[in-house]
Enzyme design. Structure first.
Site, PDB file in Angstrom:
ATOM      1  N   TYR A  53       0.841  -1.190   0.000  1.00 39.16           N
ATOM      2  CA  TYR A  53       0.000   0.000   0.000  1.00 39.16           C
ATOM      3  C   TYR A  53       0.881   1.248   0.000  1.00 39.16           C
ATOM      4  O   TYR A  53       1.699   1.446   0.906  1.00 39.16           O
ATOM      5  CB  TYR A  53      -0.922   0.029   1.213  1.00 39.16           C
ATOM      6  CG  TYR A  53      -2.021  -1.014   1.213  1.00 39.16           C
ATOM      7  CD1 TYR A  53      -2.269  -1.811   0.098  1.00 39.16           C
ATOM      8  CD2 TYR A  53      -2.816  -1.208   2.333  1.00 39.16           C
ATOM      9  CE1 TYR A  53      -3.271  -2.767   0.109  1.00 39.16           C
ATOM     10  CE2 TYR A  53      -3.831  -2.150   2.356  1.00 39.16           C
ATOM     11  CZ  TYR A  53      -4.047  -2.936   1.239  1.00 39.16           C
ATOM     12  OH  TYR A  53      -5.045  -3.872   1.261  1.00 39.16           O
ATOM     13  N   LEU A 206     -18.416  -1.864   0.512  1.00 33.30           N
ATOM     14  CA  LEU A 206     -19.385  -0.907  -0.029  1.00 33.30           C
ATOM     15  C   LEU A 206     -19.361  -0.881  -1.555  1.00 33.30           C
ATOM     16  O   LEU A 206     -19.692   0.125  -2.177  1.00 33.30           O
ATOM     17  CB  LEU A 206     -19.110   0.491   0.535  1.00 33.30           C
ATOM     18  CG  LEU A 206     -19.244   0.607   2.058  1.00 33.30           C
ATOM     19  CD1 LEU A 206     -18.839   1.984   2.529  1.00 33.30           C
ATOM     20  CD2 LEU A 206     -20.665   0.275   2.505  1.00 33.30           C
TER      21      LEU A 206
END
Length: 322
Positions: A53, A206
């Site tokens: 990341y 989501l």
């Protein structure tokens, strides 16, 4: 926040996890600090990151915040290793994995991680070699627990049963994409997890942000869908079938007097085998929307309606009782 056991283990974690994929790139240090403080103040414990990341900056930033912002004892750090972005390949060899773990520990400024995850399957390395790195990580105390990420159903079952058959540290979790817009894992991964005592940590719960309803009438300029980093990532779910699901979520949200985000997150949080969805946010304001779902439990009739409108197509053999 309610705590849950992660898979068949004694590791109790918050039923929402804080994701850090945007830290060090789209989320700066001050915003990350506010997120971490808000998350732990709400009772959150599990913080998920990875060595890739922001090219390691996400781990560095988390390491800088633990101590000055929250004590190490207040968080459970989960990180991952396997990918080698510079070479555009995966490397799950023992040498690479253990070197990557040591580099992660240095960036995180800690002597151990609470959960170390194999970030992806490497078809070029023998599985027994990959899993030997897991054994060494646990036996040397560098990792308290171990899991997987982005494994298919057969890969999940093979790795987990190998460990069990040889009396080695159990793989207690798998991190996979799972949401109302992506239910493919229900074909094989979820049944394998239920059978083997593996807890699911859904990423992008989501629907890559689409389930919040922000894309119902176009792409906001400040959204991930408008970002060069994430345009293709989000675009996958901006199609007709997804729109039907998003409208159903919006209808349920209106009826309950809550946000579409809350409905979507409560649905995935309480699915079979799920321990903790991993929620990411660019700002603390966005994160608060996720944290406020803690008290929401969807009525059975709304859950059934969402199950129906988002149901994946099953074929043989899963359709026939697999």
């Amino acid at each position: 926040m309610e705590l849950r056991a992660l898979g068949h283990s004694g590791l109790m974690v918050s039923r929402l996890a804080l994701g850090t994929m945007s830290w060090g790139r789209d989320t700066e240090a001050d915003d990350a600090a506010e997120q971490l403080k808000a998350f732990t103040d709400a009772g959150g414990t599990l913080v998920d990151t990875a060595d890739v990341y922001a090219d390691g900056r996400a781990e560095e930033l988390l390491g800088e915040l633990i101590g000055p912002v929250v004590p190490r004892s207040a968080v459970q750090i989960a990180t991952k290793a396997v990918a080698v972005p510079a070479l555009r390949r995966r490397d799950a060899s023992r040498g690479h994995l253990l070197s990557a773990l040591d580099a992660s520990l240095a960036r995180l400024r800690t002597d151990h991680v609470d959960l170390w995850q194999l970030h992806a399957w490497d078809p070029h390395t023998p599985l027994e070699e990959t899993l030997s790195a897991v054994d060494i990580a646990v036996s040397t105390g560098r990792a308290r627990y171990v899991g997987m990420s982005n494994y298919t159903g057969w890969q999940t079952a093979k790795a987990a049963t190998w460990q069990l058959a040889h009396g080695r540290p159990r793989l207690i979790s798998t991190q996979v994409e799972y949401s109302l817009l992506e239910r493919g894992v229900e074909r094989e991964v979820v049944p394998a997890a239920l059978d083997l005592g593996i807890g699911l940590l859904p990423w992008s719960p989501l629907g890559r942000g689409v389930l919040t309803g922000k894309y119902r009438h176009g792409t906001p300029t400040d959204s991930r869908g408008a970002s060069p980093h994430f345009e293709r990532f989000v675009g996958r779910f901006l199609e007709h079938r997804s729109a039907r699901v998003v409208e159903a979520v919006a209808t349920a949200a209106d009826g309950l007097g809550v946000s579409p985000l809350a409905v979507s997150l409560a649905w995935i949080r309480d699915r079979p085998a799920v321990t903790a969805p991993v929620v990411g946010a660019r700002t603390v304001g966005q994160l608060m929307g996720s944290l406020q779902t803690e008290s929401l439990t969807l009525p059975a009739e709304i859950r059934r309606a969402l199950d129906d409108v988002s149901a994946p197509e099953f074929g043989y053999p899963e359709r026939d009782g697999g």
